[in-house]
Design a protein around this motif. Sequence first.
Motif, short mmCIF file in Angstrom:
data_model
loop_
_atom_site.label_atom_id
_atom_site.label_comp_id
_atom_site.label_asym_id
_atom_site.label_seq_id
_atom_site.Cartn_x
_atom_site.Cartn_y
_atom_site.Cartn_z
N ILE A 6 0.94 -1.09 -0.05
CA ILE A 6 0.04 0.01 -0.03
C ILE A 6 0.90 1.18 -0.07
O ILE A 6 1.55 1.66 1.02
CB ILE A 6 -0.95 -0.01 1.26
N VAL A 7 0.96 1.96 -1.08
CA VAL A 7 1.82 2.89 -1.20
C VAL A 7 1.10 4.42 -0.98
O VAL A 7 -0.09 4.56 -1.42
CB VAL A 7 2.22 3.29 -2.72
N VAL A 8 1.56 5.17 -0.13
CA VAL A 8 0.80 6.44 0.54
C VAL A 8 1.54 7.67 0.42
O VAL A 8 2.55 7.71 1.24
CB VAL A 8 0.24 5.89 1.83
N PRO A 9 1.67 8.78 -0.50
CA PRO A 9 2.28 9.69 -0.38
C PRO A 9 1.65 10.63 0.38
O PRO A 9 0.67 10.73 0.73
CB PRO A 9 2.05 10.36 -2.03
N TYR A 42 2.95 -1.26 4.15
CA TYR A 42 2.69 0.18 3.85
C TYR A 42 4.13 0.57 3.49
O TYR A 42 4.95 0.38 4.23
CB TYR A 42 2.16 0.65 5.23
N TRP A 43 3.87 1.54 2.34
CA TRP A 43 5.14 2.35 2.05
C TRP A 43 4.84 3.79 2.30
O TRP A 43 4.12 4.28 1.28
CB TRP A 43 5.40 2.00 0.80
N PHE A 44 4.87 4.67 3.09
CA PHE A 44 4.57 5.89 3.43
C PHE A 44 5.73 6.83 2.80
O PHE A 44 7.01 6.39 2.95
CB PHE A 44 4.54 6.24 4.97
N GLN A 56 5.59 10.63 13.13
CA GLN A 56 4.53 9.53 12.76
C GLN A 56 4.59 8.26 12.05
O GLN A 56 4.62 7.10 12.68
CB GLN A 56 3.11 10.01 12.48
N MET A 57 5.51 8.31 10.83
CA MET A 57 6.06 7.29 10.27
C MET A 57 6.95 6.44 11.05
O MET A 57 6.88 5.44 11.07
CB MET A 57 6.67 7.66 9.11
N LEU A 83 4.78 9.19 -5.58
CA LEU A 83 4.12 8.25 -6.00
C LEU A 83 5.14 7.13 -6.78
O LEU A 83 5.15 6.04 -6.52
CB LEU A 83 3.07 8.44 -7.04
N LEU A 84 6.02 7.81 -7.52
CA LEU A 84 6.84 6.82 -8.27
C LEU A 84 7.91 6.35 -7.10
O LEU A 84 8.36 5.16 -7.44
CB LEU A 84 7.74 7.78 -8.93
N ALA A 85 8.23 7.04 -6.18
CA ALA A 85 9.20 6.41 -5.11
C ALA A 85 8.45 5.17 -4.44
O ALA A 85 9.26 4.31 -4.24
CB ALA A 85 9.69 7.51 -4.36
N GLY A 86 7.23 5.30 -4.18
CA GLY A 86 6.59 4.40 -3.37
C GLY A 86 6.25 3.10 -4.21
O GLY A 86 6.50 1.91 -3.79
N LEU A 87 6.27 3.31 -5.43
CA LEU A 87 6.15 2.29 -6.57
C LEU A 87 7.35 1.47 -6.67
O LEU A 87 7.39 0.17 -6.76
CB LEU A 87 5.46 2.68 -7.84
#
Length: 313
Positions: A6-9, A42-44, A56-57, A83-87
């Motif tokens: 789950i990618v979350v910018p 999760y990838w914040f 918080q992260m 978004l790209l970094a999370g993907l």
Amino acid sequence: MQLISIVVPCYNEQESLPLFYKRVEQIMTEFNRHRDQFQWEYWFVNDGSSDESLKQMQYLHAANPEGVHYVNFSRNFGKEAALLAGLKAAQGDLVAVMDVDLQDPPELLPTMIETLIETDYDVVATKRSDRTGEPWLRSKLSQAFYHVINHISQVQIVPGARDYRLMRRQVVQAIIDMPEYNRFSKGIFSWVGFKTKYLSFHHQDRVAGKTHWSMRQLLDYSLEGIMDYSEVPLAIASWLGGLSFVGAILGMLWIVFRALLFGNPTAGWPSLVAIILMLGGLQLLCLGILGKYVGRIYLETKHRPQYLIKEQR
């Protein structure tokens, strides 16, 4: 056992982060209770936040080091870069992209997962069925944007489409492999293709905080999308130049015709000044359109990275 990423910018979302994590954990735990076939991570991505988002992260990572990860940028690079970094960081067989403010309802996740594992769809995307509570002007401009870009571009974007979607690994890899510096995710998602199913949902209010998108930023983002996926603005500039040339020729013929029939009385200078300003304005408009495209080419040729990572865990 399938892994779901789950990618979350995130940008200045210290209030939303714990609420988002708690709600998604409840939904995914309940969904997996009788299946026991999924794991999720999760990838914040902290996009240069100036508040306590990073803390918080770090807190969530310390409480669940195997399931919660984060990427911390060296500064703010924008949502597209986040978004790209999370993907790129996500390792899952299925990858979801979500907003942390809970305007993307996590309750749709179970349906999205079931759709991908039970059908041959490659992507399950979402779109808003209404814009209740959104300012009238912003809503109308958004509708106009979708109308314009779908008429001048070969890439069709579903009106109301969100970045919120669940994708197979093959789709994620195709998105990562697109090397452009100037990125417009809605266009990229449509351009890569793949079999996509859309789920509709009603407008959701932010769970906390305020939107970080001003009207000017949204307009700039829309113009970027149009220029990324259409050459029509350049064609418009060419047509304006051609019409101005034809108009000038007709004007000259009229001056000659009038002089032959009625003599050549001295005309007032206001009309002349108005014509000069009009033609000068058209020239500057065409140069501005051309300059936008040249500027984007300039940024592409620099080959700068889309973002710089300060820390990743």
